[in-house]
Design an enzyme around this catalytic site. Sequence first.
Site, PDB file in Angstrom:
ATOM      1  N   LYS A  42       0.832  -1.201   0.000  1.00 14.32           N
ATOM      2  CA  LYS A  42       0.000   0.000   0.000  1.00 14.32           C
ATOM      3  C   LYS A  42       0.869   1.254   0.000  1.00 14.32           C
ATOM      4  CE  LYS A  42      -3.779   2.168   2.648  1.00 14.32           C
ATOM      5  NZ  LYS A  42      -4.715   1.989   3.788  1.00 14.32           N
ATOM      6  N   SER A 111      -9.359   2.223   2.802  1.00 12.18           N
ATOM      7  CA  SER A 111      -8.456   2.955   1.934  1.00 12.18           C
ATOM      8  C   SER A 111      -7.434   2.064   1.237  1.00 12.18           C
ATOM      9  CB  SER A 111      -7.708   4.013   2.750  1.00 12.18           C
ATOM     10  OG  SER A 111      -6.951   3.408   3.802  1.00 12.18           O
ATOM     11  N   SER A 135     -10.178  -0.251   6.846  1.00 12.94           N
ATOM     12  CA  SER A 135      -9.528  -0.219   5.538  1.00 12.94           C
ATOM     13  C   SER A 135      -8.892  -1.520   5.080  1.00 12.94           C
ATOM     14  CB  SER A 135      -8.465   0.886   5.517  1.00 12.94           C
ATOM     15  OG  SER A 135      -9.056   2.142   5.733  1.00 12.94           O
TER      16      SER A 135
END
Length: 393
Positions: A42, A111, A135
């Site tokens: 990420k 996210s 997330s």
Amino acid sequence: MALSDCLARIDERDAAVRGWVHIDRSAQGGAGPLAGLVLGVKDVIDVAGMPTTHGSPIYADHRALADATSVARLRAAGAVVLGKTVTAEFATYHPGPTANPRNLAHTPGGSSSGSAAVVADGQADFALGTQTAGSVIRPASFCGTLGFKPTFGRYPLGGVLETAPSLDTLGLFARNLAVLGAADAVLAQDSASPIAVSTLTIGLCRSPLWSLASAPMMDAFLAFAAGLQAADHCVIDIELPAPFAWLSAAQALIHRREAALMLGYIRRDHPAQVSAAFAAMIDQGEAEKEADYQAALALQRKCTALCPEVFAQADLLLVPGAPGTAPAGLSATGDPAFQRIWTAIGVPCLGFPAAWGADGLPLGLQIIAAPGTDRQLFANAPAILAHAAFREI
């Protein structure tokens, strides 16, 4: 999957799914327990020599000088660090371009949108994400893959963007339980192998937010519970202690207040380069009264202290992973309602697809264990996941 298979899949699908920010096609793995497994990271987590943009044009030219501690551990265990995956802006709520690989007209969640999407789509074996509200578990639910949020503090956060220190948790997505468990052992430096419980007591926890679940999610939840009971597990109803009724709101307050403390300078220094959603979250966090913030932290501590009471009744809790299937559109990441309280008390959560909606999208559930029992959760998980509804794309 071999690296060549992942790259071929990326060539076929990345233009549509758009899960990657940066790909290193020369990446190589090494020897170790994760040898040959392809990793996505990420884009709020540092990888040496790769961009860390935090999903923002403000950091478009930033390059990390060193691996985050988590990445260094996975690399040392043989993983192929292929590249960086799309994140919502500063790991909050303004989404990037990633689409849901199950249906490109729907959100993948956030996210950790890119990480969930590339694993679900067969572009990586596993990926790192973060969870401060929902997330990891929410995008796992929306994309139909495994997602794991460990006990708070189990994985190192060096080299990871700080959003809300009382909540921030590194997490994982993986294509199967064996990969997930192996990555957990490396990240936590914990290779314990507890004995699986043959007959589990599973608590059905609708949570104080049950009314937010869609009818298909409610049906999937109850049908999955019935399947566990038919497999001779003991299934009971669990009511959370009364203070949990206010914990979701407390988590949201802590999140926005600490995000304002940690990231407010970005909103002040670059007002024209942040989204309206991010600006609003920071402004709301800065407006919170200190007394309300301290009360929210106190409630978080109180509910965390009640965990022994909750888990004295059951080995695991079964909870919805999201209100329903992934909403249509790419302008929002979905509602983290069914993750907030579990993030707040720092318990390990394993998300998985349990059923499929009439729209062809997955309905995800999560199993939740007592804090610090992550390896026992992995030992017990096969008995639960035997009833899961995995589908290849």
